[in-house]
Structure formats: C-alpha cells, structure tokens
Design a protein around this motif. Structure first.
Motif, PDB file in Angstrom:
ATOM      1  N   LEU A 169       0.763  -1.304  -0.131  1.00  0.00           N
ATOM      2  CA  LEU A 169       0.084  -0.026  -0.080  1.00  0.00           C
ATOM      3  C   LEU A 169       0.945   1.108   0.129  1.00  0.00           C
ATOM      4  CD1 LEU A 169      -2.913  -1.230   2.328  1.00  0.00           C
ATOM      5  CD2 LEU A 169      -2.884  -1.078   0.006  1.00  0.00           C
ATOM      6  N   LEU A 170       2.049   1.201   0.681  1.00  0.00           N
ATOM      7  CA  LEU A 170       2.821   2.489   0.571  1.00  0.00           C
ATOM      8  C   LEU A 170       3.297   2.504  -0.852  1.00  0.00           C
ATOM      9  CD1 LEU A 170       4.439   4.598   1.980  1.00  0.00           C
ATOM     10  CD2 LEU A 170       6.580   2.854   2.108  1.00  0.00           C
ATOM     11  N   ILE A 171       3.653   1.585  -1.582  1.00  0.00           N
ATOM     12  CA  ILE A 171       4.104   1.858  -2.958  1.00  0.00           C
ATOM     13  C   ILE A 171       2.870   2.392  -3.835  1.00  0.00           C
ATOM     14  CG2 ILE A 171       4.453   0.358  -5.374  1.00  0.00           C
ATOM     15  CD1 ILE A 171       5.408  -2.008  -3.484  1.00  0.00           C
ATOM     16  N   LEU A 172       1.524   2.013  -3.420  1.00  0.00           N
ATOM     17  CA  LEU A 172       0.495   2.680  -3.974  1.00  0.00           C
ATOM     18  C   LEU A 172       0.177   4.136  -3.825  1.00  0.00           C
ATOM     19  CD1 LEU A 172      -1.740   0.630  -5.498  1.00  0.00           C
ATOM     20  CD2 LEU A 172      -3.046   1.184  -3.648  1.00  0.00           C
ATOM     21  N   LEU A 173       0.521   4.370  -2.560  1.00  0.00           N
ATOM     22  CA  LEU A 173       0.166   5.701  -2.049  1.00  0.00           C
ATOM     23  C   LEU A 173       1.300   6.615  -2.678  1.00  0.00           C
ATOM     24  CD1 LEU A 173      -1.306   7.536  -0.127  1.00  0.00           C
ATOM     25  CD2 LEU A 173       0.337   7.121   1.546  1.00  0.00           C
ATOM     26  N   SER A 174       2.596   6.272  -2.628  1.00  0.00           N
ATOM     27  CA  SER A 174       3.669   6.866  -3.281  1.00  0.00           C
ATOM     28  C   SER A 174       3.311   7.412  -4.827  1.00  0.00           C
ATOM     29  CB  SER A 174       5.065   6.202  -2.889  1.00  0.00           C
ATOM     30  OG  SER A 174       5.152   6.046  -1.520  1.00  0.00           O
ATOM     31  N   GLN A 175       3.234   6.174  -5.419  1.00  0.00           N
ATOM     32  CA  GLN A 175       2.950   6.246  -6.885  1.00  0.00           C
ATOM     33  C   GLN A 175       2.021   7.263  -7.331  1.00  0.00           C
ATOM     34  OE1 GLN A 175       2.901   2.456  -8.376  1.00  0.00           O
ATOM     35  NE2 GLN A 175       4.989   1.898  -7.937  1.00  0.00           N
ATOM     36  N   PHE A 176       0.830   7.024  -6.314  1.00  0.00           N
ATOM     37  CA  PHE A 176      -0.272   8.007  -6.589  1.00  0.00           C
ATOM     38  C   PHE A 176       0.200   9.539  -6.447  1.00  0.00           C
ATOM     39  CE2 PHE A 176      -4.455   9.639  -6.717  1.00  0.00           C
ATOM     40  CZ  PHE A 176      -4.773  10.236  -5.794  1.00  0.00           C
ATOM     41  N   VAL A 177       0.955   9.689  -5.275  1.00  0.00           N
ATOM     42  CA  VAL A 177       0.973  11.237  -5.087  1.00  0.00           C
ATOM     43  C   VAL A 177       2.274  11.821  -6.244  1.00  0.00           C
ATOM     44  CG1 VAL A 177       2.906  12.553  -3.419  1.00  0.00           C
ATOM     45  CG2 VAL A 177       1.147  10.987  -2.579  1.00  0.00           C
ATOM     46  N   SER A 205      -0.672   5.041 -16.140  1.00  0.00           N
ATOM     47  CA  SER A 205      -0.191   5.028 -14.811  1.00  0.00           C
ATOM     48  C   SER A 205      -1.387   5.017 -13.770  1.00  0.00           C
ATOM     49  CB  SER A 205       0.420   6.289 -14.417  1.00  0.00           C
ATOM     50  OG  SER A 205       1.765   6.489 -15.406  1.00  0.00           O
ATOM     51  N   VAL A 206      -2.354   5.527 -13.968  1.00  0.00           N
ATOM     52  CA  VAL A 206      -3.444   5.718 -12.983  1.00  0.00           C
ATOM     53  C   VAL A 206      -4.269   4.188 -12.942  1.00  0.00           C
ATOM     54  CG1 VAL A 206      -5.925   6.472 -12.617  1.00  0.00           C
ATOM     55  CG2 VAL A 206      -4.000   7.883 -13.097  1.00  0.00           C
ATOM     56  N   LEU A 207      -4.376   3.556 -14.157  1.00  0.00           N
ATOM     57  CA  LEU A 207      -4.750   2.323 -14.220  1.00  0.00           C
ATOM     58  C   LEU A 207      -3.904   1.296 -13.599  1.00  0.00           C
ATOM     59  CD1 LEU A 207      -6.268   2.499 -17.856  1.00  0.00           C
ATOM     60  CD2 LEU A 207      -7.703   2.311 -15.863  1.00  0.00           C
ATOM     61  N   TRP A 208      -2.704   1.637 -13.740  1.00  0.00           N
ATOM     62  CA  TRP A 208      -1.986   0.263 -13.177  1.00  0.00           C
ATOM     63  C   TRP A 208      -2.109   0.615 -11.481  1.00  0.00           C
ATOM     64  CZ3 TRP A 208       1.185  -3.089 -11.920  1.00  0.00           C
ATOM     65  CH2 TRP A 208       2.080  -3.162 -10.792  1.00  0.00           C
ATOM     66  N   LEU A 209      -2.214   1.860 -10.773  1.00  0.00           N
ATOM     67  CA  LEU A 209      -2.570   1.878  -9.548  1.00  0.00           C
ATOM     68  C   LEU A 209      -3.787   1.174  -9.197  1.00  0.00           C
ATOM     69  CD1 LEU A 209      -1.581   5.713  -8.670  1.00  0.00           C
ATOM     70  CD2 LEU A 209      -0.462   3.434  -8.286  1.00  0.00           C
ATOM     71  N   ILE A 210      -5.038   1.410 -10.199  1.00  0.00           N
ATOM     72  CA  ILE A 210      -6.330   0.892  -9.747  1.00  0.00           C
ATOM     73  C   ILE A 210      -5.838  -0.723  -9.643  1.00  0.00           C
ATOM     74  CG2 ILE A 210      -8.418   0.402 -10.591  1.00  0.00           C
ATOM     75  CD1 ILE A 210      -8.327   3.631 -11.897  1.00  0.00           C
ATOM     76  N   ASN A 211      -5.268  -1.199 -10.706  1.00  0.00           N
ATOM     77  CA  ASN A 211      -5.021  -2.560 -10.870  1.00  0.00           C
ATOM     78  C   ASN A 211      -4.504  -3.295  -9.516  1.00  0.00           C
ATOM     79  OD1 ASN A 211      -6.471  -3.191 -13.258  1.00  0.00           O
ATOM     80  ND2 ASN A 211      -5.050  -2.238 -14.488  1.00  0.00           N
TER      81      ASN A 211
END
Lengths: 94, 219
Positions: free
Chosen positions: B137-145, B175-181
């Motif tokens: 989840l940290l990966i997710l959050l950081s990439q989102f930011v 990039s965004v779809l990667w995060l969702i996936n």
C-alpha cells in the motif's frame, strides 16, 4: 523546447550526411563529405565519430591508401526509416 | 489454504488479463527496437524501458495477488523471503516504469543523470520501506502522489502553451490504471469483481491504443 528542436536537428543532420554518401554512389572521401554537409569541421567530426560508433557508416581504404566512407546496411535502413523514426518521436513527444 | 472468496472464473480472468497485458507491453518493447537501434534516441530508450517494466510489474502484481489470496499468513522463513522479494521487485519495477515515462517526456529539460539516479534511488528506497512495512500500500500511495504531482505540473505547463496532449493523457491513464489494478488484487479483486473487470478492460483498451499508434511508425 529549444532542446527538443536541437535533438530533432541532430537526427536530421545524420540523415543529411547519410544521404550525401548515398547520392555519391555510396563512396565519398571525408573532405568532400565535410564540404557538402554544411557543418563546421569540429561538428562534422563529432557526427562522423558518432556515425562510425553507431555503425551507420564505415571506412574503406583503397589500394592507393585513400580513405572512403560508405554506408553500412544499418545506414541504409536509417535512410529508409528516417521519416518513420521522426514520426514516432513526434507522436509520442519523446 | 486458499481463501474461500476465490472464484475460479475471476481467477481465470485475472490470469488472462495479466498475460495479455504482459504480451502487449513486450510487443511494444519489441516493436520499437529498430527505431531505437537506428536512432539511439534517449527518449525512445526511456519509452521502451517504461513499458517493459510495466509488463514485469503486471506479472509481479499477479504473483502478489496469489500470495494475498492465502487464507492464513505463513510465517515461515521461505515465505517471508519470497513475499519480501516480491514486494521489493514490484515496488522498484512499477515505480521506475512511471519514472521512465516521465523521463521520456522531459529528459531534455533536466540534468539527465541526476534526475535518473534520483528516480532509481527513490524507487529503491520506496521498495525497501514497503518490505519493512510488509505492505504494497505504501507503493500505491507514493506512486499516486508522484502521478498527481507530475500531472499537475504538466497541466500547468500545457495550459500556458494552450495545448492538451492526447499522448500525455494516455500516459496518465496507463499510470492511474496501474494503480487501480494494484489496489484491486487478492481478496479485494474477488469481492469487487465487477469493478475490477471494468478497470481491466479499460487498461487493456489503453494499452492496445498505444500499441496501435506505435504500429503506424514501427513497421
């Protein structure tokens, strides 16, 4: 934007140099190539070294010891694909 | 033990989705090989590497998804090593793929080497931290930011130039779809299968569009 223009010119300069070689029956001496390329000698030799390194051209020494520059197969492919390369770079804003 | 929420049909869709995405990303890498080989253009290099790393990230995502489907967490040493390696690689490859997309667009504007090294260091640090925290989840959050910040900066730039780029929109979508996936994996995927499948279809569509645009130039 200035850097983008410079990079596109670089590919164009390479294309022009290769085209000159191709138009001269794929065999030209360095001095006439320099003259026809419309580059300063320092720029020309930078490009020339780059072309040799990327194996787009090669040097041939004839029996009289004269040096000629010719295109490699890769060089011919570059001429053929140049428009596509530019189009791709432009399309993806690279 | 496998989680009771595992639905074989959804599992099958997940495998198929991962394989097809990986295939398209690899095809993008292969299709652009000659363009890079002839031009040695740095932007092309970063573009290719971004999609290759995205492909690897999707495979690792699927592997992580399998691990998260386990009913009980196994605290054996081998499991811990495997899980940590997975998080490490997933964090690094996925973050660096986003960075490489950014590099491909703006490599001319920045001191290349410093920017690239910073990207690699950030990706590595993020991955290590995620391993320590034992969570993706940290990966997710950081990439989102990261994506939000870069998108805002780019939007401010393009607004001034009065130019909205379709290509950049596609990059943001990838990039965004990667995060969702990455978010909807494991049990979440099987609990919210309709949303997940919808996201997967859109992801495939975007990658296919990019691939089709490449085939115009890479014959």
């Amino acid at each position: 934007m200035g850097a983008l223009t410079k990079k596109r010119e670089r590919l164009e300069v390479i294309f022009d140099i290769l085209k000159i070689i191709s138009f001269n029956h794929n065999s030209i001496k360095p001095t006439p190539l320099l003259r026809q390329s419309n580059l300063s000698s320092s720029s020309f030799f930078q490009y020339y070294d780059d072309l040799l390194q990327k194996e787009l051209v090669r040097e041939i020494i004839d029996q009289n010891g004269s040096k000629y520059i010719t295109l490699t197969d890769k060089g011919f492919r570059y001429l053929e694909k140049y428009t596509l390369i530019l189009g791709f770079i432009r399309e993806f804003e690279l | 033990m496998i989680n009771q929420h595992l639905d074989p049909f959804n599992f099958g869709i997940d495998i198929a989705f991962t394989l097809v995405m990986f295939l398209f990303f690899v095809l993008i890498y292969i299709k652009t090989r000659e363009i890079y080989s002839l031009s040695k253009h740095r932007g092309v290099k970063y573009f290719r590497d971004a999609f290759l790393f995205f492909g690897l990230s999707y495979v690792l995502r699927f592997a992580l998804s399998l691990v998260l489907l386990l009913e009980e967490v196994d605290f054996s040493f081998l499991y811990q090593v495997f899980f940590s390696s997975l998080i490490l690689c997933l964090g690094y490859f996925s973050t660096i793929s986003i960075f490489y997309l950014i590099f491909s667009l703006c490599w001319k504007s920045f001191d290349n080497r410093l920017f690239i090294r910073s990207g690699h260091l950030f990706a590595l640090a993020l991955s290590i931290l995620s391993v320590v925290l034992h969570s993706h989840l940290l990966i997710l959050l950081s990439q989102f930011v990261l994506i939000v910040v870069v998108t805002i900066i780019d939007l401010l730039r393009t607004t001034r130039q009065r130019k909205i780029s379709q290509t950049r929109t596609l990059y943001v979508l990838v990039s965004v779809l990667w995060l969702i996936n990455l978010l909807v994996i494991g049990r979440i995927r099987h609990l919210h299968s309709l949303i997940s499948t919808f996201g997967e279809i859109i992801s495939l569509l975007v990658v296919v569009i990019i691939y089709m645009r490449i085939t115009k130039w890479a014959r």
